[in-house]
Each structure stands twice: as structure tokens, then as C-alpha cells.
Scaffold this active site. Structure first.
Site, short mmCIF file in Angstrom:
data_model
loop_
_atom_site.label_atom_id
_atom_site.label_comp_id
_atom_site.label_asym_id
_atom_site.label_seq_id
_atom_site.Cartn_x
_atom_site.Cartn_y
_atom_site.Cartn_z
N GLU A 113 87.35 72.25 160.77
CA GLU A 113 87.98 71.49 161.56
C GLU A 113 88.39 70.58 160.48
O GLU A 113 88.71 70.11 158.95
CB GLU A 113 87.63 70.23 162.49
CG GLU A 113 86.84 71.37 163.36
CD GLU A 113 85.46 70.67 164.06
OE1 GLU A 113 85.09 70.78 165.45
OE2 GLU A 113 85.00 69.56 163.44
N CYS B 180 92.93 64.61 157.12
CA CYS B 180 92.30 64.75 156.76
C CYS B 180 91.65 66.65 156.99
O CYS B 180 91.44 66.96 157.60
CB CYS B 180 90.76 64.22 157.83
SG CYS B 180 89.19 64.40 156.39
N CYS C 273 78.65 72.53 154.81
CA CYS C 273 77.80 72.07 154.16
C CYS C 273 76.48 72.22 153.52
O CYS C 273 76.03 72.41 154.34
CB CYS C 273 78.45 70.89 154.06
SG CYS C 273 78.19 69.85 152.52
N CYS D 60 72.87 66.34 154.15
CA CYS D 60 73.37 63.87 154.78
C CYS D 60 72.88 64.40 156.05
O CYS D 60 73.09 64.97 156.73
CB CYS D 60 74.47 63.88 154.11
SG CYS D 60 75.24 63.93 151.91
N CYS E 86 75.24 63.49 159.07
CA CYS E 86 76.13 64.44 159.07
C CYS E 86 76.11 65.10 159.46
O CYS E 86 75.62 66.60 159.35
CB CYS E 86 76.58 64.22 156.92
SG CYS E 86 77.89 65.02 157.34
N CYS F 28 84.08 60.61 161.06
CA CYS F 28 83.85 61.01 160.35
C CYS F 28 82.58 61.64 160.14
O CYS F 28 81.91 60.52 160.94
CB CYS F 28 83.60 59.80 158.92
SG CYS F 28 84.69 58.96 158.31
N1 SAH Z 1 81.07 65.10 150.65
C1 SAH Z 1 82.10 64.49 151.48
C2 SAH Z 1 82.78 64.28 151.60
C3 SAH Z 1 82.99 64.73 153.24
S1 SAH Z 1 82.36 63.93 154.57
C4 SAH Z 1 81.18 63.31 150.41
O1 SAH Z 1 80.64 63.76 150.84
O2 SAH Z 1 82.06 62.65 150.48
C5 SAH Z 1 83.53 62.21 154.22
C6 SAH Z 1 82.83 61.24 154.60
O3 SAH Z 1 81.62 61.04 155.81
C7 SAH Z 1 81.32 60.54 153.76
O4 SAH Z 1 81.14 59.59 153.19
C8 SAH Z 1 80.16 60.97 154.27
O5 SAH Z 1 78.89 60.43 154.09
C9 SAH Z 1 80.77 59.81 155.33
N2 SAH Z 1 79.71 60.24 157.18
C10 SAH Z 1 79.20 61.69 157.26
N3 SAH Z 1 78.70 61.48 158.10
C11 SAH Z 1 79.17 60.55 159.19
C12 SAH Z 1 78.78 60.08 160.20
N4 SAH Z 1 78.41 60.52 161.04
N5 SAH Z 1 79.51 58.16 160.43
C13 SAH Z 1 79.86 58.00 159.38
N6 SAH Z 1 80.43 58.65 158.26
C14 SAH Z 1 80.30 59.70 157.86
#
Ligand code: SAH
Length: 363
Positions: free
Chosen positions: A104, A119, A126, A130, A133, A354
């Protein structure tokens, strides 16, 4: 390979191998980028050459599968990507699984009525795991090629144009960990940012990483000129590794040391991303500790209110803290001299915010 996979030099080589002069290659690619990947019409090159480009290479290898528009104007595209062109054993063994893979990308209208930010994703899924996420729930399928990232940029450029806006900035904050796909990501940025092709400028590109220290150091060494954002999410290793598994490998202190090396070499302000999770990383003490850690560094904190994704990889469910709690966290940081802001949550009603981007396997 589609036209999106080439830069000026590699296309010149291909054309000269086909027996055509190298001249005009740049013009042809420039026309392709200016038209948001839609056309190479009007470029003064041999007609047979254009036909061969269209017939054998094609303008794109990806396609838009779905388009959703949120009430705030955010547009999310689900992009179908084909099989991996990589010949690595792993890629080959995954080849059958990659048919029908998708990623996406999101277009976000800016405050200025004539601009927009994009974006993009760097991987299908991935591997970072995390826990809050959505992109990582089913692991990583493969890294995207540079052309597949360039095509997201071009699709978004076309979307922006339709809205009467110019795509001005690109953030690598979609699916995937960009620094685990370093070569392709930087090759894609060269073409998006470079004057001769996409021309948005290096200063308008941000790479966001979970904190892969060797990748940050490589950015420092290469001095390419894009911005760096680091997803910290906690000021201490115990809290961090409970939600960010790579925290066991790269400690907070090591990540911040790498950020400082990057700043010393580039002079750039680095963004520290911090997703606020109720009862996990949102306490006063954690805010104070974060402020202490960042003291003296030229870093800006970007607080991201958690966007709900259901249970994470561990099965645990997270919640967004109350607005009051989040405001207090922000105030503590600011009270200690840290530059901090909330990230505007956009596109939430289409799961475009995000952390909500995730692969949807096609039927
Ligand atoms: N892998 C990279 C880029 C992708 S995520 C990274 O970790 O930075 C982009 C941002 O969105 C990251 O800061 C991530 O922690 C945040 N993010 C992921 N899941 C989220 C969620 N459910 N709510 C808010 N932010 C989130």
C-alpha cells in the site's frame, strides 16, 4: 524489466546494446517521470525504439488494485506487485507465493492547497515484528525492487495531479523496513529525488527506520542527503524490546549514538518517532527519561497516537492513551526543551493511518 527499473545510465546501456544511440535517453525517462509513468509520447526518438520499450519492457510492472479516499482527502492505493525478479534462492523458493502480492501507498494532502505528501512501502510485509504494527503480522514476503518503489511514487504523483496538487515529499513509512532493503531504497530515492528524473529533491525524502544501526551508519558514510527518522517508542531497553523485537539487538544507547554520528556528518535534524501506547510507554517518568536522552541532540520528537490494529504478533492488544495523557507527555518533553509535536492522524477511516497498512492477499 519495466522502464521504472532503469536510471539514465543503465537505460543508455540497454539502448546502445539494441543498436540505438545513447542520446535522448534522459529525455525519454524525464518524459516518463513528468507524465507520472503514463507515457513516453512526444519524445524525439526512433519510433521502433519507443515501440520496443512499450512492447518488451512496459511502462510499469505494478497496477492499482484498489483506491480508497478518506473523508479527510487521504488516498490509499493498494498496489499489485508481480513476482520477484531477483534470482536469489530464497526469492525463487518464494516465487510462487509472491504472485498476487500487494503493498500500500498513501497520498496525504498538505495544509497548502497545492501540495501533497506521499508515504511508500519498501517491502511486502515486514520482518521486524513490532507488536503494535499491522504490516508485520504475517512477516515479510520479499523486498521491493527499486522500480516498484518508483512506481508507487509515480502512482501517487498522478493521484496528486488529479487533485490539483503537487507531490512534494515522500516518506518511507509504509510497509517494510527500508534499511533492510538498503540498496533498492537508495536506488529508488536517487531516481525520485534526482534533478534529471523525479526531481523532488533529496531534502524532500525521509527514510524511517526501526533503528538498524549498521544501516544508519551506512547512510552517514554515504551522505546521500535524505532525512532520517528513527522509531524509538521507548526510552529504556526493557520497555522497548517488549514492543520492538529488534530492540534486543540494537540498544537505545547504540541507536542514539548512530543518530548522533549521522547528525555530526550531515548536520540534519533527525525525527524520533514515538507511538504512544496506554500504560506501556506513556508515563511521566518515561517522558522525562526521553527528554534526558535527547538532551543536546538536534532531534525532533514526533508523537504518534496509536492506531488500533487488533491483537499484535504476541496476541496482546494495545490502546491509545487518553488525549489528556498524551498532552501531558508532550508538555513534559516541551517543558524540558525538546521540540515535539503530535503527528496528525490521517486516513484512519480507510485504515490508511500509521501502522495500519497491511498486505491483503488477493483471492
Ligand atoms: N519500519 C519503519 C517504517 C514503517 S512504520 C519504522 O519502523 O520506522 C512508520 C511508523 O509508524 C513507525 O514509527 C511505526 O512505529 C509507526 N506505527 C506502526 N504501527 C503503528 C500503529 N498501529 N499506530 C501508530 N503508529 C504506528
Amino acid at each position: 524489466m519495466a522502464l521504472s527499473e532503469y536510471d539514465v545510465r543503465s537505460l543508455e546501456e540497454l539502448f546502445s546494446g539494441w543498436g540505438y544511440p545513447r542520446g535522448n535517453t534522459k529525455k525519454l525517462l524525464r518524459r516518463y517521470y513528468d507524465s507520472a509513468g503514463e507515457s513516453i509520447d512526444g519524445v524525439q526518438v526512433a519510433r521502433e525504439l519507443k515501440e520496443r520499450v512499450l512492447g518488451e519492457m512496459g511502462l510499469r510492472s505494478t497496477r492499482v488494485l484498489t483506491r480508497q479516499e478518506a473523508s479527510d482527502g487521504t488516498v490509499k492505493l493498494l498496489i499489485g506487485v508481480g513476482e520477484s525478479s531477483s534470482t536469489s534462492k530464497r526469492a525463487l523458493s518464494l516465487a510462487s507465493a509472491t504472485v498476487g502480492a500487494s503493498v500500500e501507498c498513501v497520498l496525504m494532502p498538505s495544509f497548502r492547497s497545492d501540495r501533497a505528501a506521499g508515504c511508500v512501502s519498501s517491502q511486502v510485509g515486514c520482518a521486524m515484528g513490532c507488536d503494535f504494527c499491522a504490516s508485520t503480522k504475517t512477516g515479510v514476503e520479499r523486498s521491493l525492487t527499486s522500480g516498484e518503489m518508483v512506481e508507487q511514487f509515480l502512482w501517487l504523483r498522478g493521484e496528486a495531479a488529479r487533485l490539483g496538487r503537487r507531490l512534494q515529499t515522500i516518506v518511507f513509512m509504509g510497509m517494510g523496513e527500508p534499511l533492510m532493503n538498503y540498496d533498492n531504497v537508495t536506488a529508488a530515492i536517487r531516481r525520485m529525488a534526482g534533478e534529471d528524473l523525479g526531481a523532488i529533491g533529496w531534502r524532500h525524502v525521509t527514510v524511517s527506520t526501526v533503528g538498524i544501526v549498521p544501516g544508519i551508519d551506512r547512510m552517514t558514510e554515504e551522505g546521500l542527503g535524505m532525512y532520517l527518522a528513527v522509531s524509538l517508542h521507548a526510552p529504556d531497553d526493557d520497555t522497548r524490546s517488549a514492543i520492538v523485537p529488534t530492540g534486543k539487538r540494537y540498544r537505545v544507547a547504540d541507536i542514539l549514538a548512530a543518530v548522533r554520528r549521522y547528525q555530526a556528518a550531515t548536520g540534519r535534524i533527525v525525527t524520533i518517532e514515538y507511538t504512544l501506547l496506554e500504560g506501556v510507554n506513556d508515563s511521566d517518568a518515561q517522558a522525562r527519561l526521553l527528554a534526558e536522552l535527547l538532551d543536546g541532540g538536534r532531534m525532533h520528537v514526533n508523537l504518534i497516537p496509536y492506531n488500533a490494529i487488533g491483537p499484535g504478533v504476541s496476541g496482546r492488544e494495545y490502546r491509545r492513551p487518553s488525549q489528556e495523557r498524551m498532552d501531558r507527555f508532550l508538555d513534559i518533553l516541551r517543558g524540558r526543551g525538546v521540540v515535539a509535536h503530535f503527528r496528525r492522524t490521517r486516513g484512519a477511516d480507510i485504515d490508511g493511518a500509521c501502522g495500519q497498512l497491511r498486505e491483503r492477499v488477493l483471492a
